[in-house]
Design an enzyme around this catalytic site. Structure first.
Site, PDB file in Angstrom:
ATOM      1  N   ALA A 129      64.614  38.965   7.735  1.00 37.41           N
ATOM      2  CA  ALA A 129      65.728  37.990   8.229  1.00 37.41           C
ATOM      3  C   ALA A 129      65.346  37.412   9.756  1.00 37.41           C
ATOM      4  O   ALA A 129      66.240  37.338  10.639  1.00 37.41           O
ATOM      5  CB  ALA A 129      66.877  38.580   8.458  1.00 37.41           C
ATOM      6  N   CYS A 130      63.810  37.140   9.648  1.00 30.34           N
ATOM      7  CA  CYS A 130      63.205  36.044  11.011  1.00 30.34           C
ATOM      8  C   CYS A 130      62.572  36.428  12.002  1.00 30.34           C
ATOM      9  O   CYS A 130      62.758  37.555  12.334  1.00 30.34           O
ATOM     10  CB  CYS A 130      64.701  35.141  11.556  1.00 30.34           C
ATOM     11  SG  CYS A 130      65.958  34.594  10.085  1.00 30.34           S
ATOM     12  N   THR A 131      61.973  35.568  12.375  1.00 28.69           N
ATOM     13  CA  THR A 131      61.278  35.461  13.905  1.00 28.69           C
ATOM     14  C   THR A 131      61.271  34.350  14.501  1.00 28.69           C
ATOM     15  O   THR A 131      61.232  33.140  13.882  1.00 28.69           O
ATOM     16  CB  THR A 131      59.676  35.862  13.506  1.00 28.69           C
ATOM     17  OG1 THR A 131      59.433  37.024  12.864  1.00 28.69           O
ATOM     18  CG2 THR A 131      58.792  35.829  15.052  1.00 28.69           C
ATOM     19  N   ASN A 147      60.625  31.548  12.025  1.00 27.98           N
ATOM     20  CA  ASN A 147      60.368  31.625  10.493  1.00 27.98           C
ATOM     21  C   ASN A 147      61.819  32.157  10.131  1.00 27.98           C
ATOM     22  O   ASN A 147      62.309  33.011  10.628  1.00 27.98           O
ATOM     23  CB  ASN A 147      59.493  32.929   9.994  1.00 27.98           C
ATOM     24  CG  ASN A 147      58.077  32.364  10.111  1.00 27.98           C
ATOM     25  OD1 ASN A 147      57.753  31.031  10.139  1.00 27.98           O
ATOM     26  ND2 ASN A 147      56.967  33.305  10.052  1.00 27.98           N
ATOM     27  N   ARG A 304      56.650  43.005  13.113  1.00 23.40           N
ATOM     28  CA  ARG A 304      56.618  41.600  13.309  1.00 23.40           C
ATOM     29  C   ARG A 304      56.489  41.217  14.682  1.00 23.40           C
ATOM     30  O   ARG A 304      55.589  40.424  15.038  1.00 23.40           O
ATOM     31  CB  ARG A 304      57.623  40.727  12.446  1.00 23.40           C
ATOM     32  CG  ARG A 304      57.399  40.829  11.093  1.00 23.40           C
ATOM     33  CD  ARG A 304      58.511  40.167  10.363  1.00 23.40           C
ATOM     34  NE  ARG A 304      59.868  41.060  10.389  1.00 23.40           N
ATOM     35  CZ  ARG A 304      60.988  40.475  10.919  1.00 23.40           C
ATOM     36  NH1 ARG A 304      60.995  39.244  11.323  1.00 23.40           N
ATOM     37  NH2 ARG A 304      61.788  41.366  11.091  1.00 23.40           N
TER      38      ARG A 304
END
EC number: 3.5.1.23
Length: 364
Positions: A129-131, A147, A304
Site C-alpha cells: 500500500a504505497c510509497t 507508487n 521499501r
C-alpha cells in the site's frame, strides 16, 4: 528476493536501470475530464460510459473479499451502504449514485468500494500500500512521486485513470484514481500543492467504524475536498493536520517553494505527528514515506523506505528531475508485485503530471 529482481541495480554512473519483466511495458493512464460545475449525478457519466460494468463488478467482488475478510465487518459496512444519505457526504453520495445509474452496478457495491480503505485500514493490513516521495531538484523545484500498491493489482491496473477536474471552464487540479472511485488518493492543484495518501498500518477496524459515528471524514473524500477548496500549500497542510479522518493515514504534501513538503501522520480522528521537508539532516532535500511511522524502523520484511532512500542518495539532488524520480520509484522493492501505478507530479509545473500503469511489474 528472486534473481530477476536482484538484477535491477543502480549502476555506478548513478543512472537507475529498471528491469522489464516479461517484456510488458508501462502504459500512460487515460485522462478524463470531470466538470465540478455539473450536477453531481452527471459528473462521471462520460467517464464510466467507456467502462465494462461487468468487469468492474467482478473486480469489486474480488477486492472486497480480500479487504473485508471478516463477516461482521461486511455486515457493518453493508449497513453503512444502505444508509448512504447519513454516512456519505454530498456531493460524493450523488456522484456515486450517478455512477450506479450509468453502469447498472448496485449502489451498495459502489458505496462499499468507495469507503473500503476507511473500514479496513488497520494493523492487520496485508497490502504494502504505497510509497510517496517529495523532493527538490538543484534549483529548488518540488517534485512529488508515488507508487500505489494494493491488493488485486491486475484488476486495479485495468481501471486506473487520470481525472482533470474543471471549475469555471478551467482545469483546477489533476488526480489519479480508479474507475468508479470518486475520492482522490493522488492529486495536484495547479500552482499550489500536491498530495498523496499512504495507508498507515495501525489501529483496529472497529475504531475506524467508531470514528464514523463521531463524524470524522472519509479519508480520501477529505483529500479530494482539500484539492477542491484550498488554494495554497499552507492552507492544504493546515487542513490535512486538523481535519479528522476515519482511518489512520499518511498524507504526503508538496508545494511550490523549496521548503514546502510534509508527511502528516494521522490516527483515526486525531493527529499523531508530522515531519517537514528539511528536518532530516541526513537528506534535507527529500522526504520518503511508505507505510510505517517515520520515527520507527520499517520491518525487515518490507523495507521499501531504505531502498528508496538509498536510490535517492545515489541519484543526488543535482541530477534529480521527474524522470529520475520515476526511476527511483521503479527500483525493487519500492516497485513490487502490488504496484498498480506510478504518478509523478509538480504543483509548480502543470505540465508535470504523468501516471504510468505498471504493466511492467514483477507479477507479469
Amino acid at each position: 528476493m528472486s534473481s530477476k529482481l536482484l538484477a535491477c541495480v543502480l549502476v555506478a554512473s548513478f543512472v537507475l536501470t529498471v528491469c522489464a519483466f516479461g517484456g510488458h511495458k508501462a502504459e500512460t493512464a487515460k485522462t478524463f475530464v470531470v466538470d465540478l460545475d455539473a450536477p453531481p449525478l452527471q459528473r462521471w457519466q462520460k467517464v464510466v460510459q467507456s467502462a465494462d460494468a461487468n468487469f468492474i463488478q467482478k473486480g469489486i467482488d474480488k477486492l472486497l473479499r480480500v479487504a473485508l475478510p471478516n463477516e461482521a465487518l461486511v455486515k457493518l459496512v453493508e449497513a453503512i451502504a444502505k444508509d448512504i444519505e447519513r454516512f456519505i457526504p454530498q456531493p460524493y453520495a450523488d456522484e456515486i449514485r450517478g455512477i450506479s445509474q450509468a453502469t447498472g452496478i448496485p449502489l451498495g457495491d459502489l458505496v462499499i468500494s468507495n469507503i473500503v480503505y476507511d473500514v479496513s485500514a488497520s494493523g492487520t493490513g496485508r497490502s504494502k500500500a504505497c510509497t510517496s516521495i517529495v523532493t527538490t531538484d538543484h534549483n529548488g523545484k518540488i517534485y512529488h512521486g508515488r507508487n500505489l500498491d494494493y491488493a488485486e493489482p491486475s484488476f486495479l491496473k485495468n481501471i486506473t485513470i487520470q481525472v482533470d477536474f474543471h471549475r469555471n471552464g478551467k482545469s483546477l487540479f489533476m488526480a489519479t484514481t480508479y474507475m468508479g472511485y470518486v475520492g482522490v488518493i493522488t492529486g495536484s492543484r495547479h500552482g499550489a500543492f500536491s498530495i498523496s495518501g499512504d495507508e498507515r498500518n495501525t489501529g483496529k477496524w472497529w475504531n475506524n467504524l467508531l470514528a464514523v459515528e463521531k463524524g470524522s471524514g472519509f479519508t480520501f473524500f477529505n483529500e479530494r475536498w482539500i484539492l477542491e477548496n484550498k488554494e495554497t500549500y499552507k492552507e492544504a497542510l493546515i487542513e490535512a493536520v486538523l481535519k479528522p479522518t476515519i482511518a489512520p493515514v499518511y498524507y504526503i504534501l508538496g508545494g511550490i517553494t523549496p521548503t514546502e513538503g510534509a508527511i502528516v501522520v494521522r490516527n483515526a480522528h486525531t493527529l499523531a505527528n508530522f515531519t517537514m521537508l528539511g528536518m532530516d539532516e541526513t537528506h534535507p532535500w527529500y522526504l520518503v514515506e511508505t507505510n510505517y511511522d517515520p520515527w520507527k524502523a520499517p520491518p525487515a520484511s518490507d523495507d521499501r523506505r531504505d531502498a528508496a532512500i538509498h536510490a535517492m542518495n545515489r541519484v543526488g539532488q543535482d541530477k534529480m528531475d521527474a524522470e529520475m524520480l520515476y526511476k527511483v520509484l521503479s527500483v525493487p522493492p519500492v516497485f513490487n508485485e502490488q504496484t498498480t501505478y506510478t504518478t509523478i507530479m509538480s504543483a509548480a509545473d502543470a505540465s508535470v503530471y504523468r501516471t504510468m500503469i505498471r504493466w511492467d511489474g514483477p507479477d507479469y
